[in-house]
Scaffold this motif. Structure first.
Motif, PDB file in Angstrom:
ATOM      1  N   TYR A 190      75.591  -4.186  14.450  1.00  0.00           N
ATOM      2  CA  TYR A 190      74.188  -3.808  14.656  1.00  0.00           C
ATOM      3  C   TYR A 190      74.078  -2.397  15.250  1.00  0.00           C
ATOM      4  O   TYR A 190      75.014  -1.885  15.859  1.00  0.00           O
ATOM      5  N   TYR A 205      71.170  -0.284  17.741  1.00  0.00           N
ATOM      6  CA  TYR A 205      69.926  -0.285  18.504  1.00  0.00           C
ATOM      7  C   TYR A 205      69.663   1.124  19.027  1.00  0.00           C
ATOM      8  O   TYR A 205      70.549   1.734  19.639  1.00  0.00           O
ATOM      9  N   LYS A 206      68.479   1.608  18.792  1.00  0.00           N
ATOM     10  CA  LYS A 206      68.119   2.940  19.288  1.00  0.00           C
ATOM     11  C   LYS A 206      68.062   2.959  20.806  1.00  0.00           C
ATOM     12  O   LYS A 206      68.400   3.960  21.450  1.00  0.00           O
ATOM     13  N   LEU A 242      68.990  -2.802  24.654  1.00  0.00           N
ATOM     14  CA  LEU A 242      68.739  -3.952  23.787  1.00  0.00           C
ATOM     15  C   LEU A 242      70.038  -4.599  23.318  1.00  0.00           C
ATOM     16  O   LEU A 242      70.031  -5.757  22.873  1.00  0.00           O
ATOM     17  N   ALA A 263      62.562  -7.874  22.534  1.00  0.00           N
ATOM     18  CA  ALA A 263      62.487  -6.641  21.743  1.00  0.00           C
ATOM     19  C   ALA A 263      63.632  -6.560  20.744  1.00  0.00           C
ATOM     20  O   ALA A 263      63.451  -6.115  19.606  1.00  0.00           O
ATOM     21  N   ALA A 264      64.825  -6.991  21.179  1.00  0.00           N
ATOM     22  CA  ALA A 264      65.975  -6.969  20.276  1.00  0.00           C
ATOM     23  C   ALA A 264      65.759  -7.904  19.098  1.00  0.00           C
ATOM     24  O   ALA A 264      66.161  -7.608  17.960  1.00  0.00           O
ATOM     25  N   GLU A 270      63.065  -8.512  17.628  1.00  0.00           N
ATOM     26  CA  GLU A 270      62.070  -7.959  16.702  1.00  0.00           C
ATOM     27  C   GLU A 270      62.559  -6.687  16.015  1.00  0.00           C
ATOM     28  O   GLU A 270      61.844  -6.101  15.211  1.00  0.00           O
ATOM     29  N   THR A 271      63.770  -6.252  16.358  1.00  0.00           N
ATOM     30  CA  THR A 271      64.315  -5.009  15.803  1.00  0.00           C
ATOM     31  C   THR A 271      65.245  -5.304  14.638  1.00  0.00           C
ATOM     32  O   THR A 271      66.085  -6.203  14.716  1.00  0.00           O
ATOM     33  N   TYR A 272      65.109  -4.565  13.546  1.00  0.00           N
ATOM     34  CA  TYR A 272      66.038  -4.715  12.421  1.00  0.00           C
ATOM     35  C   TYR A 272      67.354  -4.058  12.813  1.00  0.00           C
ATOM     36  O   TYR A 272      67.433  -2.838  12.970  1.00  0.00           O
ATOM     37  N   PRO A 273      68.417  -4.851  12.984  1.00  0.00           N
ATOM     38  CA  PRO A 273      69.672  -4.290  13.465  1.00  0.00           C
ATOM     39  C   PRO A 273      70.592  -3.799  12.370  1.00  0.00           C
ATOM     40  O   PRO A 273      71.480  -2.990  12.598  1.00  0.00           O
TER      41      PRO A 273
END
Length: 296
Positions: free
Chosen positions: A215, A217-218, A222, A233-234, A236-239
């Motif tokens: 993955y 993460y910016k 996260l 938040a993680a 909901e994030t596209y990894p």
């Protein structure tokens, strides 16, 4: 490689815990009712005295407490004897002395954390002895299913339709080999200042590291934060895509990238052995703590 002693200790107890607890409460309740005196249960209320002269007395230790303390002492004696007869595995000794990682192992915690720096990168590898208990429970379930299949096979052989005995023995030997190969989950985080983080989910088994997910993460927090907001938040994030769906050459280069940062076969050998050693140490501490509480 993890000891069969730890597996045998975890698996049956995990499945019988609920029954044992229920039985213990029932036994304790019955003992209290048997020992209670009617005069104590139905003592009349005193109204003449202006103050009480009764001195608080500690209840005597009952037979169950003494038996439990004795059993805990036996377990401690046995486990200490086993510990004294074992040497630190070479995989652990070599990794701790020559590996690039610093280890954080807090007594009483299930998690073990390895950290290192690589250039401007901060690398964290974590794993948990909870995997041992989880695997043991599943392994015991598989054994029960295998036993059921074996019984079905026996019935088939009696009717003349079963497989030869030699094939069954080969399957049993293969099963024993599989029991000793326990997968250990790794959570790997590689951070760069201001650039976010890579989060790698992998498994250490049979001296190899197998990547499950890779993955990005910016926001670095996260990748490994346990804060509820960060976890949400993680989620909901596209990894990124599933690692196995990537081009094979890309997968190979990512694996080499990880090896350069210490995610190597030496780590794959270290993690299962250290997990087993830590589980044994935590179990001894648990026995001592429980015995101390019972005896107090």
């Amino acid at each position: 490689m993890m000891s069969l002693r730890s597996i045998a200790r975890n698996a049956p107890r995990a499945l019988t815990r609920a029954t044992a607890v229920t039985s213990t409460f029932r036994t304790t309740s019955n003992t209290l009712l048997r020992n209670a005196r009617p005069a104590t249960l139905f003592r009349p209320v005193q109204t003449a005295s202006a103050f009480s002269t009764t001195v608080f007395r500690r209840e005597p230790v009952n037979d169950t407490d003494a038996e439990l303390s004795e059993k805990l002492a036996e377990e401690l004696k046995y486990e200490n004897a086993v510990k004294d007869g074992e040497m630190m595995p070479a995989s652990i000794k070599d990794f701790l002395e020559n590996g690039p990682f610093e280890i954080k192992d807090v007594p009483g915690s299930e998690d073990v954390i390895l950290t290192r720096t690589y250039g401007d990168e901060k690398i964290t590898v974590s794993f948990s002895i909870a995997d041992l208990s989880n695997y043991s429970g599943q392994d015991n379930f598989d054994d029960d299913m295998a036993l059921s299949d074996e019984q079905d096979g026996s019935e088939s052989r009696e009717s003349g339709t079963g497989a030869p005995e030699l094939e069954r023995e080969v399957d049993e030997e293969a099963g024993l080999e599989d029991e000793e190969s326990i997968p250990c989950r790794l959570n790997i985080v590689i951070e760069k200042p201001g650039k976010g983080a890579l989060n790698v989910e992998a498994v250490a088994q049979d001296g190899s590291i197998m990547v499950d997910n890779f993955y990005y993460y910016k926001d670095a927090k996260l990748a490994h934060s346990t804060d509820a907001a960060a976890v949400h938040a993680a989620g909901e994030t596209y990894p990124g895509p599933v690692f196995g769906s990537l081009d094979e050459d890309l997968q190979m280069l990512i694996e080499r990238y990880l090896e350069d940062r210490g995610i190597t076969p030496a780590l794959a050998l270290f993690v299962p052995d250290y997990m087993d050693m830590k589980e044994q140490r935590e179990y001894l501490a648990w026995l001592n703590n429980v015995k101390g509480f019972i005896d107090a």
